[in-house]
Design an enzyme around this catalytic site. Structure first.
Site, mmCIF file in Angstrom:
data_model
loop_
_atom_site.group_PDB
_atom_site.id
_atom_site.type_symbol
_atom_site.label_atom_id
_atom_site.label_comp_id
_atom_site.label_asym_id
_atom_site.label_seq_id
_atom_site.Cartn_x
_atom_site.Cartn_y
_atom_site.Cartn_z
ATOM 1 N N ASP A 193 0.916 -1.195 0.081
ATOM 2 C CA ASP A 193 0.097 0.004 0.153
ATOM 3 C C ASP A 193 0.898 1.302 0.015
ATOM 4 O O ASP A 193 1.743 1.458 0.762
ATOM 5 C CB ASP A 193 -0.679 -0.011 1.332
ATOM 6 C CG ASP A 193 -2.041 0.782 1.040
ATOM 7 O OD1 ASP A 193 -3.259 0.537 1.031
ATOM 8 O OD2 ASP A 193 -1.852 2.356 0.983
ATOM 9 N N HIS A 235 -10.369 -5.280 -3.042
ATOM 10 C CA HIS A 235 -9.057 -5.627 -2.430
ATOM 11 C C HIS A 235 -8.958 -6.078 -1.039
ATOM 12 O O HIS A 235 -10.025 -5.555 -0.224
ATOM 13 C CB HIS A 235 -8.034 -4.413 -2.659
ATOM 14 C CG HIS A 235 -8.685 -2.868 -2.185
ATOM 15 N ND1 HIS A 235 -9.819 -2.351 -3.046
ATOM 16 C CD2 HIS A 235 -8.547 -2.304 -1.283
ATOM 17 C CE1 HIS A 235 -10.001 -1.278 -2.253
ATOM 18 N NE2 HIS A 235 -9.372 -1.211 -1.184
ATOM 19 N N HIS A 272 -6.927 -5.953 2.329
ATOM 20 C CA HIS A 272 -5.566 -5.224 3.264
ATOM 21 C C HIS A 272 -5.066 -6.189 3.921
ATOM 22 O O HIS A 272 -5.889 -6.987 4.843
ATOM 23 C CB HIS A 272 -6.227 -4.213 3.925
ATOM 24 C CG HIS A 272 -6.730 -3.025 3.259
ATOM 25 N ND1 HIS A 272 -6.127 -1.754 3.084
ATOM 26 C CD2 HIS A 272 -8.097 -2.863 2.709
ATOM 27 C CE1 HIS A 272 -6.868 -1.074 2.409
ATOM 28 N NE2 HIS A 272 -8.096 -1.348 2.234
#
Ligand code: AMP
Length: 116
Positions: free
Chosen positions: A33, A102, A104
Site C-alpha cells: 500500500d 482489494h 488489506h
C-alpha cells in the site's frame, strides 16, 4: 460506482503505473500500500475487475477462495508469523476509496479492536 477497469489498480495490473509488487499469479496480484497504516500493509487484488465485495457473484466463489489463500501465502512470505489483520472495505460506509476489490493485509504491530 466507477468502472473497475479504469481504476488505479487496473493500471497497476497492466503495468501502466509502478507498484511494489510482492506476489503475482494468473488470478491475483499483491503489492504494498502506498500509504501504509502498519509496518506491513499489502493489498491483494483479483486481476478480474470486480468493483467490490458486494459485486462478487456465486460464479466467483473459486476466485474469492483463491484471494484468501493468497493473503495467507503472502503473509507467510513477508514473515507475519505473529499474526495479521485482513480487511475488506466495501462501499461508501465501509470506507472503500478504490473501486476494485482489494483485501488489506495489515501486520507488523499489534492491532486494536474495535476499528474506527
Ligand atoms: P480502500 O480505502 O479500502 O479503498 O483502500 C484503498 C487503498 O489503496 C488505500 O489504503 C490506499 O493507500 C491504497 N492505494 C491507493 N493508490 C495506490 C497506489 N498507487 N499504490 C498502492 N496503494 C494505493
Amino acid at each position: 460506482m466507477s468502472n473497475p477497469s479504469d481504476t488505479i489498480f487496473s493500471k497497476i495490473i497492466r503495468r501502466e503505473i509502478p507498484a511494489d509488487i510482492v506476489y503475482e499469479d494468473n488470478l491475483a496480484l499483491a503489492f504494498r500500500d502506498i500509504h501504509p497504516q502498519a509496518p506491513v500493509h499489502i493489498l491483494v487484488i483479483p486481476k478480474e475487475p470486480i468493483a467490490c465485495l458486494a459485486d462478487a457473484e456465486s460464479q466467483n466463489h473459486a476466485l474469492m477462495g483463491h484471494l484468501l489463500l493468497t493473503v495467507k501465502r503472502v503473509a507467510e512470505q513477508v514473515g507475519l508469523q505473529n499474526g495479521y489483520r485482513v480487511v475488506i472495505n466495501n462501499g461508501q460506509d465501509g470506507g472503500q476509496t478504490v473501486n476494485h476489490l482489494h483485501l488489506h493485509i495489515l501486520g507488523g504491530r499489534a492491532m486494536q479492536w474495535p476499528p474506527g
